[in-house]
Design an enzyme around this catalytic site. Structure first.
Site, PDB file in Angstrom:
ATOM      1  N   GLU A 183      62.087   5.634 -78.359  1.00 13.45           N
ATOM      2  CA  GLU A 183      63.529   5.426 -78.604  1.00 13.45           C
ATOM      3  C   GLU A 183      63.823   3.965 -78.943  1.00 13.45           C
ATOM      4  O   GLU A 183      63.274   3.053 -78.331  1.00 13.45           O
ATOM      5  CB  GLU A 183      64.274   5.835 -77.330  1.00 13.45           C
ATOM      6  CG  GLU A 183      65.765   5.635 -77.415  1.00 13.45           C
ATOM      7  CD  GLU A 183      66.469   6.189 -76.179  1.00 13.45           C
ATOM      8  OE1 GLU A 183      66.167   7.314 -75.745  1.00 13.45           O
ATOM      9  OE2 GLU A 183      67.321   5.447 -75.642  1.00 13.45           O
ATOM     10  N   SER A 218      57.363  10.560 -77.886  1.00 17.35           N
ATOM     11  CA  SER A 218      58.433  10.027 -78.745  1.00 17.35           C
ATOM     12  C   SER A 218      58.836   8.639 -78.255  1.00 17.35           C
ATOM     13  O   SER A 218      58.549   8.267 -77.108  1.00 17.35           O
ATOM     14  CB  SER A 218      59.625  10.990 -78.735  1.00 17.35           C
ATOM     15  OG  SER A 218      59.998  11.302 -77.408  1.00 17.35           O
ATOM     16  N   ASP A 235      79.630   7.522 -72.364  1.00 19.96           N
ATOM     17  CA  ASP A 235      80.463   7.049 -71.255  1.00 19.96           C
ATOM     18  C   ASP A 235      81.769   6.538 -71.793  1.00 19.96           C
ATOM     19  O   ASP A 235      81.845   6.041 -72.911  1.00 19.96           O
ATOM     20  CB  ASP A 235      79.723   5.966 -70.455  1.00 19.96           C
ATOM     21  CG  ASP A 235      78.598   6.582 -69.648  1.00 19.96           C
ATOM     22  OD1 ASP A 235      78.861   7.579 -68.952  1.00 19.96           O
ATOM     23  OD2 ASP A 235      77.459   6.083 -69.752  1.00 19.96           O
ATOM     24  N   ARG A 290      74.476  24.675 -68.439  1.00 18.53           N
ATOM     25  CA  ARG A 290      75.485  24.973 -69.478  1.00 18.53           C
ATOM     26  C   ARG A 290      75.036  24.429 -70.838  1.00 18.53           C
ATOM     27  O   ARG A 290      75.270  25.032 -71.873  1.00 18.53           O
ATOM     28  CB  ARG A 290      76.799  24.235 -69.182  1.00 18.53           C
ATOM     29  CG  ARG A 290      77.669  24.803 -68.131  1.00 18.53           C
ATOM     30  CD  ARG A 290      78.896  23.877 -68.126  1.00 18.53           C
ATOM     31  NE  ARG A 290      79.442  23.746 -66.803  1.00 18.53           N
ATOM     32  CZ  ARG A 290      80.410  24.508 -66.320  1.00 18.53           C
ATOM     33  NH1 ARG A 290      80.940  25.436 -67.073  1.00 18.53           N
ATOM     34  NH2 ARG A 290      80.849  24.337 -65.102  1.00 18.53           N
ATOM     35  N   PHE A 308      70.472  -2.391 -65.412  1.00 20.31           N
ATOM     36  CA  PHE A 308      70.518  -1.078 -66.071  1.00 20.31           C
ATOM     37  C   PHE A 308      70.536   0.037 -65.029  1.00 20.31           C
ATOM     38  O   PHE A 308      71.264   1.001 -65.133  1.00 20.31           O
ATOM     39  CB  PHE A 308      69.228  -0.831 -66.854  1.00 20.31           C
ATOM     40  CG  PHE A 308      69.178  -1.363 -68.252  1.00 20.31           C
ATOM     41  CD1 PHE A 308      70.252  -1.986 -68.849  1.00 20.31           C
ATOM     42  CD2 PHE A 308      68.006  -1.206 -68.993  1.00 20.31           C
ATOM     43  CE1 PHE A 308      70.160  -2.465 -70.150  1.00 20.31           C
ATOM     44  CE2 PHE A 308      67.911  -1.677 -70.282  1.00 20.31           C
ATOM     45  CZ  PHE A 308      68.985  -2.306 -70.853  1.00 20.31           C
ATOM     46  N   HIS A 347      58.734  10.349 -73.294  1.00 17.78           N
ATOM     47  CA  HIS A 347      59.666   9.715 -74.239  1.00 17.78           C
ATOM     48  C   HIS A 347      59.832   8.267 -73.761  1.00 17.78           C
ATOM     49  O   HIS A 347      60.331   8.038 -72.654  1.00 17.78           O
ATOM     50  CB  HIS A 347      61.016  10.454 -74.211  1.00 17.78           C
ATOM     51  CG  HIS A 347      62.082   9.839 -75.053  1.00 17.78           C
ATOM     52  ND1 HIS A 347      62.195  10.065 -76.408  1.00 17.78           N
ATOM     53  CD2 HIS A 347      63.107   8.999 -74.743  1.00 17.78           C
ATOM     54  CE1 HIS A 347      63.243   9.403 -76.899  1.00 17.78           C
ATOM     55  NE2 HIS A 347      63.806   8.744 -75.904  1.00 17.78           N
TER      56      HIS A 347
HETATM   57  C1  LIG Z   1      67.685  10.430 -72.945  1.00 18.20           C
HETATM   58  C2  LIG Z   1      69.042   9.776 -72.855  1.00 18.20           C
HETATM   59  C3  LIG Z   1      69.579   9.145 -73.983  1.00 18.20           C
HETATM   60  C4  LIG Z   1      70.854   8.558 -73.932  1.00 18.20           C
HETATM   61  N1  LIG Z   1      71.338   7.958 -75.075  1.00 18.20           N
HETATM   62  C5  LIG Z   1      72.597   7.461 -75.081  1.00 18.20           C
HETATM   63  C6  LIG Z   1      73.177   6.925 -76.268  1.00 18.20           C
HETATM   64  O1  LIG Z   1      72.525   6.840 -77.326  1.00 18.20           O
HETATM   65  N2  LIG Z   1      74.468   6.482 -76.212  1.00 18.20           N
HETATM   66  C7  LIG Z   1      75.214   6.561 -75.071  1.00 18.20           C
HETATM   67  O2  LIG Z   1      76.383   6.147 -75.094  1.00 18.20           O
HETATM   68  N3  LIG Z   1      74.696   7.052 -73.925  1.00 18.20           N
HETATM   69  C8  LIG Z   1      73.417   7.500 -73.900  1.00 18.20           C
HETATM   70  N4  LIG Z   1      72.891   8.040 -72.738  1.00 18.20           N
HETATM   71  C9  LIG Z   1      73.687   7.983 -71.508  1.00 18.20           C
HETATM   72  C10 LIG Z   1      74.644   9.194 -71.367  1.00 18.20           C
HETATM   73  O3  LIG Z   1      75.586   9.201 -72.410  1.00 18.20           O
HETATM   74  C11 LIG Z   1      75.335   9.050 -70.002  1.00 18.20           C
HETATM   75  O4  LIG Z   1      74.408   9.221 -68.972  1.00 18.20           O
HETATM   76  C12 LIG Z   1      76.584   9.903 -69.800  1.00 18.20           C
HETATM   77  O5  LIG Z   1      77.235   9.453 -68.609  1.00 18.20           O
HETATM   78  C13 LIG Z   1      76.281  11.377 -69.601  1.00 18.20           C
HETATM   79  O6  LIG Z   1      75.902  11.979 -70.761  1.00 18.20           O
HETATM   80  P1  LIG Z   1      75.382  13.518 -70.754  1.00 18.20           P
HETATM   81  O7  LIG Z   1      75.182  13.905 -72.144  1.00 18.20           O
HETATM   82  O8  LIG Z   1      74.281  13.665 -69.802  1.00 18.20           O
HETATM   83  O9  LIG Z   1      76.706  14.192 -70.152  1.00 18.20           O
HETATM   84  P2  LIG Z   1      77.040  15.629 -69.550  1.00 18.20           P
HETATM   85  O10 LIG Z   1      75.901  16.551 -69.614  1.00 18.20           O
HETATM   86  O11 LIG Z   1      78.325  16.037 -70.161  1.00 18.20           O
HETATM   87  O12 LIG Z   1      77.250  15.286 -67.992  1.00 18.20           O
HETATM   88  C14 LIG Z   1      78.079  14.214 -67.582  1.00 18.20           C
HETATM   89  C15 LIG Z   1      78.608  14.470 -66.167  1.00 18.20           C
HETATM   90  O13 LIG Z   1      79.587  15.499 -66.205  1.00 18.20           O
HETATM   91  C16 LIG Z   1      79.206  16.609 -65.407  1.00 18.20           C
HETATM   92  N5  LIG Z   1      79.522  17.815 -66.227  1.00 18.20           N
HETATM   93  C17 LIG Z   1      78.845  18.221 -67.332  1.00 18.20           C
HETATM   94  N6  LIG Z   1      79.427  19.332 -67.866  1.00 18.20           N
HETATM   95  C18 LIG Z   1      80.488  19.606 -67.082  1.00 18.20           C
HETATM   96  C19 LIG Z   1      81.483  20.616 -67.126  1.00 18.20           C
HETATM   97  N7  LIG Z   1      81.492  21.543 -68.114  1.00 18.20           N
HETATM   98  N8  LIG Z   1      82.438  20.619 -66.150  1.00 18.20           N
HETATM   99  C20 LIG Z   1      82.428  19.659 -65.176  1.00 18.20           C
HETATM  100  N9  LIG Z   1      81.497  18.668 -65.085  1.00 18.20           N
HETATM  101  C21 LIG Z   1      80.559  18.637 -66.033  1.00 18.20           C
HETATM  102  C22 LIG Z   1      77.709  16.466 -65.172  1.00 18.20           C
HETATM  103  O14 LIG Z   1      77.306  17.061 -63.945  1.00 18.20           O
HETATM  104  C23 LIG Z   1      77.566  14.948 -65.161  1.00 18.20           C
HETATM  105  O15 LIG Z   1      77.910  14.418 -63.910  1.00 18.20           O
HETATM  106  C24 LIG Z   1      71.609   8.594 -72.728  1.00 18.20           C
HETATM  107  C25 LIG Z   1      71.057   9.196 -71.581  1.00 18.20           C
HETATM  108  C26 LIG Z   1      69.789   9.778 -71.637  1.00 18.20           C
HETATM  109  C27 LIG Z   1      69.202  10.405 -70.398  1.00 18.20           C
END
Ligand SMILES: Cc1cc2nc3c(=O)[nH]c(=O)nc-3n(C[C@H](O)[C@H](O)[C@H](O)COP(=O)(O)OP(=O)(O)OC[C@H]3O[C@@H](n4cnc5c(N)ncnc54)[C@H](O)[C@@H]3O)c2cc1C
Length: 283
Positions: free
Chosen positions: A11, A9, A103, A158, A210, A260
């Site tokens: 991006e 894929s 973020d 989770r 980055f 990806h």
């Molecule tokens: C493939 C990919 C694509 C991305 N695309 C984008 C994008 O389009 N736009 C953008 O803004 N960002 C994007 N990001 C960045 C991403 O949004 C950031 O890395 C963000 O800080 C974390 O997102 P996450 O979904 O992994 O968060 P989560 O899975 O929620 O984790 C974030 C943090 O919180 C902790 N955590 C998770 N769940 C809990 C809980 N229930 N209780 C306590 N702590 C918890 C985790 O350990 C981690 O440290 C992308 C990252 C990747 C790898």
């Protein structure tokens, strides 16, 4: 190397200008010829590209014939506006989503109605059932805000238990970090495919910026070589292509379920790696 069942894929980010739109069009047209499993389009921090992400996804899927997945982040969002976006995508025939936390923009202190990506995944499943194939983010070198590697893995699980189908990793240049992460996931009963995110190297300063921000490590020997080329971009690209090709070869040889590519809206760097790997179209 048998890659017949691998998932490839690419991006993109939603462009802002007419020039950016034209460049992205050339890029997706080139990459569509490789018949990837899907394209994805990022979502700007705190929803800043909501409309552009939507328009870009709909246009690329309609014109390329390649399934296209919007990224959706939940920080600063409400249930109401996430529901609206999901309905909008559903009406347009989108069936694949990359669900993220995102973020917090600097200066903002309230996360909104969703705090973590697992809550978004659960909400998508509750409100749309099995309509969407849901991807989540994974961090072989651990998320920079994680309190510990163990907690990060528990938090990753989770998201899987909330209903994710597969994951894409943050980029990395150390294959062992990925292989060890996969091994730990297996020990914790995590069975979804975890596809490595691949960042081609074309510009050292941009990559260093980055990487500092997202917690991806550039190993010292790679940094030193890249720094030594200074403004000689041709050498940076040649070396980058060589090490990223080697990385991909190693990952696929160790049964990574696909690749990806983070394209930054350019086809050539990913295409060069694709050709070096001897991949044909992925159908
Ligand atoms: C493939 C990919 C694509 C991305 N695309 C984008 C994008 O389009 N736009 C953008 O803004 N960002 C994007 N990001 C960045 C991403 O949004 C950031 O890395 C963000 O800080 C974390 O997102 P996450 O979904 O992994 O968060 P989560 O899975 O929620 O984790 C974030 C943090 O919180 C902790 N955590 C998770 N769940 C809990 C809980 N229930 N209780 C306590 N702590 C918890 C985790 O350990 C981690 O440290 C992308 C990252 C990747 C790898």
């Amino acid at each position: 190397m048998d890659t017949s069942s691998s998932t490839f894929s690419f991006e993109f980010f939603p462009p802002k200008t007419a020039d950016g739109i034209a460049k992205l069009e050339t890029t997706w047209q080139t990459l569509a010829l490789l018949k990837p499993r899907f394209f994805s389009v990022t979502f700007g921090a705190a929803g800043s590209t909501r409309d552009r992400t939507f328009e870009t996804v709909i246009e690329i899927q309609a014109r390329s014939g390649v399934e296209t997945a919007p990224h959706l982040s939940c920080i600063c969002s409400t249930q109401e506006n996430i529901r609206e976006m999901l309905n909008g995508y559903r009406k347009q025939g989108i069936r694949h989503i990359v669900a993220l936390r995102g973020d917090m923009p600097s200066g903002m202190v309230e996360a909104g109605e969703f705090r973590y990506a697992n809550e978004l995944v659960a909400f998508i499943r509750e409100t749309t059932g099995e309509h969407f194939n849901i991807e989540i983010a994974a961090y072989p070198e651990y998320h920079p805000q994680a309190s510990s590697p163990d907690r990060d893995l528990v938090n990753f699980k989770r998201k899987v238990e909330a209903g994710a189908d597969s994951a894409i990793t943050q980029y990395f240049y150390n294959a062992d970090a990925y292989l060890s992460f996969i091994e730990r996931c297996a020990k914790h009963g995590i069975r979804i495919p975890i596809v490595p995110g691949i960042m081609p190297i074309t510009n050292y300063h941009q990559l260093a910026r980055f990487s500092d921000a997202c917690g991806a490590e550039i190993p010292r020997w790679i940094r030193k070589r890249l720094e030594s080329y200074g403004e000689d971009l041709k050498s940076v690209r040649a070396f980058g292509e060589e090490i990223v090709t080697d990385l991909c070869e190693r990952l696929l040889a160790h049964d990574a379920p696909g690749l990806h590519f983070y394209t930054l809206n350019r086809a050539e760097p990913a295409l060069a790696i694709w050709n070096n790997l001897g991949l044909s179209d992925s159908t």
